[in-house]
Design an enzyme around this catalytic site. Sequence first.
Site, short mmCIF file in Angstrom:
data_model
loop_
_atom_site.label_atom_id
_atom_site.label_comp_id
_atom_site.label_asym_id
_atom_site.label_seq_id
_atom_site.Cartn_x
_atom_site.Cartn_y
_atom_site.Cartn_z
N CYS A 316 3.57 -59.69 20.47
CA CYS A 316 3.79 -61.35 20.76
C CYS A 316 2.53 -62.08 20.55
O CYS A 316 2.71 -63.18 20.06
CB CYS A 316 4.45 -61.61 22.31
SG CYS A 316 5.43 -60.07 22.62
N ARG A 345 2.59 -47.61 23.85
CA ARG A 345 3.27 -47.47 25.29
C ARG A 345 3.09 -46.31 25.91
O ARG A 345 3.36 -45.28 25.24
CB ARG A 345 4.59 -48.15 25.25
CG ARG A 345 4.87 -49.60 24.68
CD ARG A 345 6.29 -50.01 24.72
NE ARG A 345 6.37 -51.26 24.07
CZ ARG A 345 7.62 -51.74 23.96
NH1 ARG A 345 8.89 -51.15 24.11
NH2 ARG A 345 7.66 -52.96 23.05
N GLN A 363 7.34 -51.30 15.27
CA GLN A 363 8.51 -52.28 15.54
C GLN A 363 8.66 -53.24 14.34
O GLN A 363 7.78 -53.74 13.82
CB GLN A 363 8.57 -53.11 16.59
CG GLN A 363 8.38 -52.29 17.94
CD GLN A 363 8.24 -53.30 19.17
OE1 GLN A 363 7.44 -54.01 19.35
NE2 GLN A 363 9.24 -53.27 20.19
N ASP A 365 9.34 -56.22 14.07
CA ASP A 365 9.21 -57.23 15.26
C ASP A 365 9.13 -58.62 14.55
O ASP A 365 8.35 -59.18 13.62
CB ASP A 365 8.06 -57.13 16.17
CG ASP A 365 8.17 -57.63 17.65
OD1 ASP A 365 9.25 -58.33 17.81
OD2 ASP A 365 7.27 -57.65 18.37
N HIS A 367 8.79 -63.13 16.08
CA HIS A 367 8.97 -64.18 17.14
C HIS A 367 9.53 -65.41 16.39
O HIS A 367 8.95 -65.89 15.45
CB HIS A 367 7.85 -64.09 17.64
CG HIS A 367 7.35 -63.30 18.36
ND1 HIS A 367 6.64 -62.14 18.10
CD2 HIS A 367 7.90 -62.57 19.57
CE1 HIS A 367 6.61 -60.99 18.73
NE2 HIS A 367 7.10 -61.54 19.92
N LYS A 446 18.50 -60.86 27.53
CA LYS A 446 18.34 -60.30 26.09
C LYS A 446 19.78 -59.70 25.93
O LYS A 446 20.62 -59.62 26.68
CB LYS A 446 17.55 -59.23 26.18
CG LYS A 446 17.59 -58.05 26.99
CD LYS A 446 16.61 -56.80 27.03
CE LYS A 446 17.01 -55.77 27.73
NZ LYS A 446 16.43 -54.67 27.62
N HIS A 492 11.97 -63.32 21.03
CA HIS A 492 11.51 -62.12 20.52
C HIS A 492 12.67 -61.35 19.58
O HIS A 492 13.78 -61.28 20.68
CB HIS A 492 10.87 -60.99 21.49
CG HIS A 492 10.20 -61.77 22.43
ND1 HIS A 492 8.63 -61.51 22.36
CD2 HIS A 492 10.20 -62.46 23.59
CE1 HIS A 492 8.01 -62.06 23.64
NE2 HIS A 492 8.94 -62.69 24.12
ZN LIG Z 1 7.46 -60.21 21.39
#
Ligand SMILES: [Zn+2]
Length: 617
Positions: A316, A345, A363, A365, A367, A446, A492
């Site tokens: 992010c 992680r 990911q 990913d 935004h 979410k 996200h």
């Molecule tokens: Zn994020």
Amino acid sequence: MTILEALRLLGVKGLERVVAAKVNNEKKDLSCFIETESHLEPIFIEQEEGLEILRHSASHVMAMAVKELFPGVKVTIGPAIENGFYYDFDFDRPFRDDDLPMIQAKMEEITKADYPFTRREVSFQEALQFFEAQGEDYKLELIRDLGVEKLSLYTQGSFTDLCRGPHVPSTGKIKAFYLTKVAGAYWRGDERRAMLSRIYGVAFADQKALKVHLQKIEEAKRRDHVKLGVQLGLFNTYEEIGAGMIVWHPRGAMLRHILEEFEIEEHLKRGYELVKGPEILKTDLWKKSGHFENYRENMYFTEIDHQSYGIKPMNCLAHMLIYSSSIRSYRDLPKRYFELGLVHRHERSGVLHGLLRVREFTQDDAHILCTPEQLDSEIKGVLDFVKAMMSIFDFDYELEISTRPEKSIGSEEDWERATKALVKAVEDNRLPFKINEGDGAFYGPKIDVKLKDALDRRWQCATIQCDFTLPERFNLFYIDRDGQKHRPVMIHRVILGALERFIGVLIEHYAGAFPAWLAPVQVMVLTVTDRNIPFGEKVLGSLKEAVVRAEGDFRNEKLNLKVREAQLQKIPYMLIIGDKESENEGVTPRRRSGENLPFMKQAEFIQLIQEEVRKRR
Ligand SMILES: [Zn+2]
Ligand SMILES: [Zn+2]
């Protein structure tokens, strides 16, 4: 009158399949006494609640069997789980898979003997004395932690356990069970406590249901992605490198590359912009975002020039800085930043598993930053994206909406607004969903997408997460029609989720037999004899020229062997080059399924495979 007598009096049919009952919505044993004015509802063995009672009762039977077979063993806890049960034991050596048949046989003896399960209530002191006399230290700890006045004990035959119940009336009700495996487990999941032996079993209402389940387990073993990953030359892990870190071998790296290219293409089609942030960012920034406070225990830290840095667990932050690098107008929104972001992680070593639980992963990913008015349509856009992607891979899926957890940031009002937006998008999409109360991330509610694979197993993949707090913390704004600064809303979202995990699921879903568009090797060219090699080389060359992923097996080996190897590698097409093919300058393609296609020119075959790739088949 007991519950059983009451049910008989009420003329309940199929009483032999009733294992317990709900009295005023509270689950009770059939032997329990009942007041006349109560609301009574039988629980049948094949119902979800009945199966849970059956499975938990089976865990007591297993504990009894183990205690009889292995004197000195200490019992801990034994809950029901999906499809079955487990019990954790402390013994002077860990249990092994080859102990299981003996335990299974003992359990069968116990169930045939049809011992009743009897309940008795005891005081705190009596409970302590009872288990102390047996040297059951773990039970003593549990009793002390419970710290309640009255406890209940359940006895069947020679075995008594601390338990709330209810249980099936007698061990004879447990007719279909099978012990599946042994694993290590820390007492109370705490790595500093004793390592116990956990024995897993499955239990069903009848033999037929058990058999169906065992067949599914067998099939799952056949599809195990860790085994197939090595067998197909996709990936491996290495002790020397570290747990939870995946090493991609050539075919696996190719598979990833295909997926990544596909993802970039699909995102660009939908108005996303590609961005890329660094792996490590200053710890101060993680403090600003709230990650340090709320997520630190899952992060790794390092130091550069005496300054603390955090290795990113999420992508992010760089995206926030990209947004705030210039002044945005409402006309610029929505902004959709996409990154195939590598994150780290910390996961406990005990939960690491193949590609499914790793410490380093990528990911897909993105935004999305938008105006509050755009939130609904943006969420809908993401749901449509999920739908399109899942249909390409032939996955069914279910949706779950998670709401505010205890440990969280942001105002009550923000949470409500975001949660409503998610529910509305899902409802407008006419998709069934489930609410998980208190299961949201710390920064917003979410939608989780659980896909169902070919064996009907559920896997978490896509997540669509609202966030009203990061834009606040990073002071993000846009200039609205009124000329004033306004706060954008942020989403996200990941579609496939962690690529590692998704590939793990894909391997099991397809049992390693990827469709041609995904297969790292699409075509294997095989020669019958050495005199076919020149034409084989020519065919291979023309395939490569056309960007078809092809390999050749021109070894001087029996054709049968070469065919079998290509089949084991689950390659979609084989081109066997014999004299006929060499002389007539063409190929006779053979599908993985064994189906033979007619003789054709190379160009025709290339067209055929390119068509499959285009249609993602
Ligand atoms: Zn994020
Ligand atoms: Zn119990």
